[in-house]
Enzyme design. Structure first.
Site, PDB file in Angstrom:
ATOM      1  N   THR A 273     -26.409  16.329  17.587  1.00  0.00           N
ATOM      2  CA  THR A 273     -26.526  16.909  16.247  1.00  0.00           C
ATOM      3  C   THR A 273     -25.980  15.972  15.173  1.00  0.00           C
ATOM      4  OG1 THR A 273     -24.367  18.009  16.256  1.00  0.00           O
ATOM      5  CG2 THR A 273     -26.196  19.175  17.291  1.00  0.00           C
ATOM      6  N   CYS A 274     -26.181  16.388  13.919  1.00  0.00           N
ATOM      7  CA  CYS A 274     -25.733  15.583  12.779  1.00  0.00           C
ATOM      8  C   CYS A 274     -24.234  15.705  12.525  1.00  0.00           C
ATOM      9  CB  CYS A 274     -26.492  16.009  11.526  1.00  0.00           C
ATOM     10  SG  CYS A 274     -26.192  17.738  11.054  1.00  0.00           S
ATOM     11  N   ASP A 275     -23.569  16.623  13.223  1.00  0.00           N
ATOM     12  CA  ASP A 275     -22.163  16.920  12.972  1.00  0.00           C
ATOM     13  C   ASP A 275     -21.262  15.969  13.752  1.00  0.00           C
ATOM     14  OD1 ASP A 275     -19.716  18.022  12.434  1.00  0.00           O
ATOM     15  OD2 ASP A 275     -20.304  20.078  12.904  1.00  0.00           O
ATOM     16  N   SER A 276     -20.312  15.325  13.057  1.00  0.00           N
ATOM     17  CA  SER A 276     -19.381  14.413  13.738  1.00  0.00           C
ATOM     18  C   SER A 276     -18.421  15.157  14.658  1.00  0.00           C
ATOM     19  CB  SER A 276     -18.575  13.618  12.700  1.00  0.00           C
ATOM     20  OG  SER A 276     -17.823  14.492  11.869  1.00  0.00           O
ATOM     21  N   ASN A 312     -29.032  22.786  14.571  1.00  0.00           N
ATOM     22  CA  ASN A 312     -29.654  21.521  14.187  1.00  0.00           C
ATOM     23  C   ASN A 312     -31.042  21.336  14.795  1.00  0.00           C
ATOM     24  OD1 ASN A 312     -28.066  18.230  13.743  1.00  0.00           O
ATOM     25  ND2 ASN A 312     -29.588  19.291  12.532  1.00  0.00           N
TER      26      ASN A 312
END
Length: 355
Positions: A273-276, A312
């Protein structure tokens, strides 16, 4: 898991079923024959394989070690239909939350009064608070009545003409000491004694969950650091990394033989996903991987399925149940020998053939 390409699979013992086949054929040989699926070795979609034999083996181990304790499976942790069918065939009990249950717990006056209004014929179990200080996830701060309230609660149950049949406790998830169970059982003994004085006949002791039967090990190596991106993570099947402090550390295993002298690198592994926040590991000791390699993650049963999301836009991993042919035949025989209730279409040979 997909390593910008790397795919992954989870399941405890399936590789033993065909030791002679190449690694990827071992996986796909299990899910292809009886299942209508588009999963292939060149697929980039994550999936899970549910080893039903492991469920059966652990059920048998429970019966061997704790013959007087009937297991009740917590449906909330993994409600995969095939798993539930196998447990039903094994005559296992089920622990669930439903409006149709007839046995339920209570730990306060308010709950007793609500039950007397909404379900006066229910069979009740008094949950007590116990020492859970040795557990990774403590529960007694939220659930359970103190021993000082037991006599009052049982007396109110008598006044309300409610039926109390037992006592329950939970030492918390990931309990690291057997003394917690010993002390909790001793506390429950006091409840039995108080109930006897009040004329309340209780005969059930629910010892909850929380046992931690796994062991952890560490590996180290001389390699440098590597970074990988895979196609499942903490928003998907690996949510236990952030949601379940009692879960053993995640081990990422290459789906191939690793040489004794092969260099292992301290690797950072990210989810898709785009989440760190979506980080699977920042210190996985694994050999160098290539795009298209497979990783295995074992022991991903409880809560891996029930807490996964499609955040996502990444779909939840599919679950493919597998079991040995011998056990499959035994399950079919046992299932078809169960007398059906009128209108019950959930049990039958045809259903079990497909698992």
């Amino acid at each position: 898991m997909f390593l910008g390409g790397t795919n992954w699979f989870s399941g405890p013992s399936f590789l033993k079923k065909d030791e002679g086949a190449p690694p990827q054929e071992k996986i796909f040989g299990l899910v292809e024959p009886d299942l209508d699926t588009d999963v292939r070795p060149d697929s980039e979609e994550p999936f899970l394989v549910a080893d039903l034999q492991s469920v059966i083996d652990r059920h048998q181990q429970w019966l061997t070690l704790l013959p007087r304790v009937k297991p009740f499976y917590a449906v909330k942790c993994n409600n995969t239909p095939a798993v539930l069918r196998v447990l039903r065939a094994l005559s296992t009990g089920f622990d669930c939350a439903s409006k149709r249950v007839q046995t339920m717990t209570f730990d306060s006056e308010e709950e007793l009064r609500k039950i007397s209004l909404c379900h006066p014929k229910a069979r009740l179990v008094l949950r007590i608070a116990v020492d859970d200080s040795d557990s990774l996830l403590r529960l007694s701060a939220k659930f359970g009545a103190g021993l000082g309230l037991v006599e009052k609660l049982l007396g109110l149950a008598v006044d309300l003409d409610l039926t109390v049949i037992g006592v329950s406790f939970h030492v918390g998830s990931g309990c690291t000491g057997s003394q917690a169970f010993q002390k909790a059982i001793a506390d429950a003994r006091q409840v039995f004694d108080i109930a006897s004085v009040l004329g309340v006949q209780i005969s059930l002791l629910d010892i909850g969950g929380g046992s931690n039967f796994t062991s952890n090990c560490e590996e180290s190596g001389p390699g440098g650091q590597m970074m990988y991106y895979i196609n499942d993570g903490v928003y998907g099947s690996l949510s236990c990394i952030v949601n379940d402090p009692a879960h053993p550390p995640i081990q990422l295993l290459p789906h191939r033989a690793v040489g004794v002298g092969e260099v292992r690198y301290c690797s950072v592994v990210w989810g898709p996903t785009c989440d760190s926040f979506d980080k699977v590991s920042d210190s996985a000791m694994i050999p160098e991987l290539q795009v298209g390699d497979w990783l295995l993650v074992h022991h991903m049963g409880a809560y891996s399925v029930s807490l996964s999301t499609d955040f996502n836009g990444f779909e939840r991993a599919k679950v493919f149940p597998v079991v040995t042919e011998e056990t499959r035949r035994l399950l079919e025989l046992r299932h078809t020998s169960v007398k059906k209730q009128p209108g019950d279409t959930s049990v039958g040979q045809k259903e079990y053939c497909a698992l």
